[in-house]
Every structure is written in C-alpha cells, then in structure tokens.
Scaffold this motif. Structure first.
Motif, mmCIF file in Angstrom:
data_model
loop_
_atom_site.group_PDB
_atom_site.id
_atom_site.type_symbol
_atom_site.label_atom_id
_atom_site.label_comp_id
_atom_site.label_asym_id
_atom_site.label_seq_id
_atom_site.Cartn_x
_atom_site.Cartn_y
_atom_site.Cartn_z
ATOM 1 N N ASN A 288 5.607 5.284 -5.297
ATOM 2 C CA ASN A 288 4.400 5.961 -5.766
ATOM 3 C C ASN A 288 3.551 6.442 -4.592
ATOM 4 N N THR A 289 4.080 7.365 -3.781
ATOM 5 C CA THR A 289 3.330 7.857 -2.629
ATOM 6 C C THR A 289 2.305 8.905 -3.048
ATOM 7 N N PHE A 290 1.431 9.249 -2.141
ATOM 8 C CA PHE A 290 0.412 10.264 -2.403
ATOM 9 C C PHE A 290 1.058 11.618 -2.697
ATOM 10 N N LEU B 76 0.812 -1.219 0.000
ATOM 11 C CA LEU B 76 0.000 0.000 0.000
ATOM 12 C C LEU B 76 0.843 1.266 0.000
ATOM 13 N N LYS B 77 2.051 1.174 0.489
ATOM 14 C CA LYS B 77 2.946 2.336 0.489
ATOM 15 C C LYS B 77 3.148 2.879 -0.911
ATOM 16 N N ASN B 78 3.046 2.003 -1.882
ATOM 17 C CA ASN B 78 3.290 2.373 -3.273
ATOM 18 C C ASN B 78 1.983 2.610 -4.035
ATOM 19 N N GLY C 185 -1.821 4.303 0.868
ATOM 20 C CA GLY C 185 -0.717 4.257 1.812
ATOM 21 C C GLY C 185 -0.885 5.256 2.939
ATOM 22 N N VAL C 186 -1.385 6.444 2.618
ATOM 23 C CA VAL C 186 -1.651 7.463 3.631
ATOM 24 C C VAL C 186 -2.697 6.966 4.622
#
Length: 346
Positions: A211-213, A139-141, A146-147
């Motif tokens: 691929n973070t927010f 989910l981090k990506n 991820g947030v």
C-alpha cells in the motif's frame, strides 16, 4: 585477493544492496561535511577520522536498512518477481546477516556516547528504518507515511548526523541559515527520490499488494507534487547553499553538469526528468549531488591548502566510479557527437 574471496565480498555487497546507496546516499553527506569544514577554513586532514566514522556508521545503518527491508519483503518480492537475495535462504542465515549488521551498529553507537545529540539521531534513524519495514507498524505499507520515512531516514537524518559530528569535532557552531537550508535540501531531494522510485516500482508494488503512496494515488498527483512543490524547495535551498558557500568550484561544476545533461538529451535523446520516469531518462541533479557537490568543496579546500589533496585522493578512491561514468559520457560527446554535428553543418 583470490577469486573465492572476491566472490564472497560481492555477495555480501549484494545482500546489503550497496550499489543502491554507496554513492547515491553517502557521497552527498560527505559533500556537506566537506562544505562545513571548507566554509569554516578548517583543514580536512584534521577531520579525516570524522569523515571515516561518518561513512562507516552510515554504511552500517544503510546495510541494516537494506537487510531488514529485504527480509520483510520476501513474500511481496516473490509475488512481483523482484530480485531478493533472502528468498529461499534459511532463517539461521537471515538471523546471522541481521546480527552482523546490528553488532557493528551497537559498537558505533557506543563510540557516540560522548555526543548525546549525535547518538540520539543515529539510534533514531535505526528505529525509523525498523518501523518502516517491520510489521505491525510497517510504514512502507501506509501510503505517504512511508514516503516521509524514506525521505527522513535516507536523506535528512544522515545529513544532520554529519553536520552534528563535524560541528562537534571542530568546536564551531553552524549558522542557523546553513542548518535550515541543508535540512530543506536534504528532505526535499530525498522526497523527490522516493517519489521517483515509487512511480518506477508502482506496478510491482500493486501486484504484491503493498500500500505505497504511488499505489494509492495517480502518477499525475505524484508528478505534480514533485514538480511544483518538492523540486522548487529542493532547488531553492540548493541555490542558497551554493551562494553562502562562496565557492566558485561548485558553480563551475554545476555548469559542467548542466551542459553534460543537455548534450545527453540533445544527442542521445535521454529525457531529463524531475520525478516521472520514462523509458530512457535521467533524474535531474542527482549526478551533481553525488559527484560534483562533494568534489566542489574538496577542490576549494585543496586550492587553499594542498595537503587536503590527500582527502581528495581518498574520496576519489572510494567514489571514482560515478566520476568515471561522467568522464566517459562527456568524452564520448566531445569526441564523436559534437564533431559529427559540426561536420553536418559544414
């Protein structure tokens, strides 16, 4: 403790990144546990083992979250130049450290069998930490997912876990108002924290291809979200918590905190920010959460029953560093900066 043992202990703390969560994440959870006991007029001494279990269980989970995140981030951290204690380590070492986190977690879960709701929440948090870091879900990506995962896993779930355990061990049900406001406050403060962190770390994540927010959106978008949506919900729910607690100490400490931050800004030119970091900044309210929020309820219960000073002393033993940091700042402002300003005016 000899030098070699101390060095080993420090290395272990570095491996699990304890400095990043010991005070900032666990102290506010204890604050809520103290708050529930205080508003129910229950002696903290009677809940001493519950508080200890909360700290140990959450510390084990936080250690696992840090380890699994570092293991899965080794290549990205190498590319971006970030420190990662697992870079260059053998697979055997990594496996042993992971097992050293999982085994105590299983023991803690076993102790929760008689409290199914708490057990479900605790295991769910471990699963959330796992899918946040571990491929293929990771989910981090995955932008905003991820947030959400961090806000829930690092802030909301630990608070709810503490609420469930304290309510179970006191035999008293928590009012729906308390539960909702604590949940909103915990989720919103966790969300603002991770938005700040992703803005701060955006360039490193971009170089590493994560691929973070924050990478997918402009800093202005994150700042508007945090400033106009997240923070109002956070501050509003905190206000409700303080109001329904009927605790003069938490309000007095809030005043001390706000005065200190204003003085830091006025004399030391530190920016007090809601979300977006600057070169010299402080993230608004988080010192209050991990220092003064728990102390306010500890003082209330100690005022009512001096025997609770034992719990206050133990808490300060574990979390003295953040309070000492504030005392040094406040003393420096009172001793040097304010008198200097007054002399100039004269």
């Amino acid at each position: 403790m000899n030098k070699q043992t101390l060095n080993f202990f420090q290395q272990m703390l570095a491996l699990v990144r304890a400095k990043e969560w010991w005070s900032y994440k666990l102290a506010p959870v204890l604050g809520t546990a103290y708050a529930i006991a205080a508003t129910s007029n229950i002696s903290l001494i009677s809940l001493g083992s519950t508080f200890l279990f909360i700290v140990i269980a959450l510390a084990i989970g936080a250690s696992y979250a840090s380890v699994i995140n570092n293991l899965c981030d080794r290549e990205e951290d190498r590319i971006s130049g970030k420190a990662n204690y697992f870079i260059g380590r053998s697979n055997l070492f990594s496996a042993l450290v992971t097992i050293a986190c999982i085994v105590p977690g299983l023991i803690g879960s076993g102790l929760l069998i008689q409290i199914p709701l708490a057990l479900s929440v605790y295991i769910g948090n471990w699963l959330l930490f796992t899918i946040y870091s571990l491929p293929p879900i990771r989910l981090k990506n995955r932008g905003f997912w991820g947030v959400l995962a961090i806000a829930v896993g690092e802030s909301l779930v630990p608070q709810i876990f503490a609420v469930i355990l304290v309510a179970h061990n006191t035999g008293k049900s928590l009012s729906i108002v308390w539960l909702i406001t604590i949940a909103i406050w915990a989720f919103a403060s966790g969300l603002r924290s991770i938005l700040w962190h992703q803005i701060f770390d955006c360039e490193n994540d971009r170089r590493a291809g994560i691929n973070t927010f924050a990478v997918n959106n402009s800093t202005q978008t994150l700042q508007r979200l945090g400033k106009w949506v997240v923070f109002p919900a956070e501050f509003g729910s905190l206000t409700v918590i303080l109001l329904i607690s009927h605790n003069i100490f938490v309000w007095a400490f809030l005043g001390f905190y706000l005065v200190t931050e204003w003085l830091r800004h006025y004399f030391w030119q530190l920016d007090i920010v809601i979300v977006k970091p600057t070169e010299n900044h402080r993230l608004f309210l988080f010192e209050y959460y991990d220092v003064f929020y728990p102390l306010g309820f500890l003082c209330l219960t100690s005022w009512r029953n001096p025997v609770n000073l034992i719990i206050l002393g133990i808490h300060l033993l574990f979390y003295y560093q953040r309070l000492w940091f504030w005392i040094k700042d406040f003393w420096g402002l009172l001793r040097w900066d304010i008198p200097t300003l007054l002399q100039k005016d004269i």
